[in-house]
Write a protein that holds these residues in place. Sequence first.
Motif: not given
Length: 453
Positions: A125-132
């Motif tokens: 999966x795409x890690x979402x932390x940086x986008x958040x």
Amino acid sequence: MHNYSLTRRTFLRGAASVAGLAALAACAPAAPGAQPAGEDAAPAAEQVTLTFIVDTINEGHIQMRDKWAQEFMDANPEVRIDHQTVPQEYVTKIQTLYAAGTPADIYRYLQEVTPIITVAEKNMHLQLDDFVAADSYDIDDFRPDAITLYTWEDKLYALPRDYGNQNIYYNIDLFEEAGVPVPTANWEDRDWNFETFLDAAMKLTKREGDRTTQWGFLVNRAQRPWASWLYSNGGGLVHKDDRGVATESAMTDEASVEALQFVQDLMHVHKVAPTPDLESEMGGFELFASGRVAMMVNNPSAVNRYRTIEAFRWDVATLPIGKAERRGTGGGGTGWAAAAATSAPEWAWKFIAHISSAQAELDEVSVGATTPSRVSVVLSDAFLSPDLPPANSRGFADAQEYVVRDPVHVLWPEITQRIYNPKMDQLWSGTLDAAAVAQEIADEANPLFARTE
């Protein structure tokens, strides 16, 4: 009597090939080295297509997801959302796409089928932390434990869609007719316990000679419901290490065996619940809806089906408590995830953010089959529906505090399919007692728990 839209057969078929899926996913193309969306890294203007693949859930959900896609495309003309509904074999479809190196850009992620530890270790999966962080996306409205389901080693791999649990649905009219006090909706109440539950179930059971005309309870044989009895007695499915990874079966623990035996005895000793063959013949929900069963365990997402009942009054209550310090209910949820291999990670993130919004959860509430993961939505009138049954709908939200997540282990789906489920069938049929079933599970499962891949 399952707690999500996948059939048991589909789940088992999918679980059997999770290991292969993960191995192939590890070989999938790496996601482009794009930066998170923000003022200095806006998505490219050229049109991109994102595949959005989800199982049916229900017809209302299909229309709702079409609406989400259209809303997003109207706001972002450079993006095309290819919404694909998979009416059958959803898990197989997702796995096949991963195996081919062409996973869905966005899909409904089932952590009970593909464990979060597998997702993280195999870069699925795409890690979402940086986008958040880049979008200052507020995740505080989600229940923290719902976020935890999709987090591994401090990395976020999906956003929560829902956060389900188990409750007792009961027939008010039958309780009043039998002169039995209705069960509590207070999850801290200890007077509604295994003993008072059994007493109520016995008083609610009616017989004419050797024939049972009304049962006090119906045993839900799906794993999360039956595991709830173990949790509420101080037992569990597994023991785990400091990381939360399952290390061995907990089924042979005294508290677990005691709870299992209690549930088996409801059918085969006290005879206050129909046996599996009778349930299969007559239908679980149908037995309740026809007034032949006074209590059953089910998920809040099933509430709209119960609201079709007009023949009697009904409500919801907590699970009874055994020897545990506090109740526990099997539960968790599903999430929205993007493939690590998506060619448009910024847009994939933005679409996930769109379909995970408070408004999106309210949209899902409007078509049913969900238990919201956002606190603001699960406590809203839109979900609690104060003008409709059950009167104790707030209990659906309260139960979320007591959810025990599914075990985390790379082989958990295989262990469930090959060992736990078939062995438990021996308990339900009365072939073996709880101690023997638990020992067989432990003997076969523990060597697999010892493996890490």
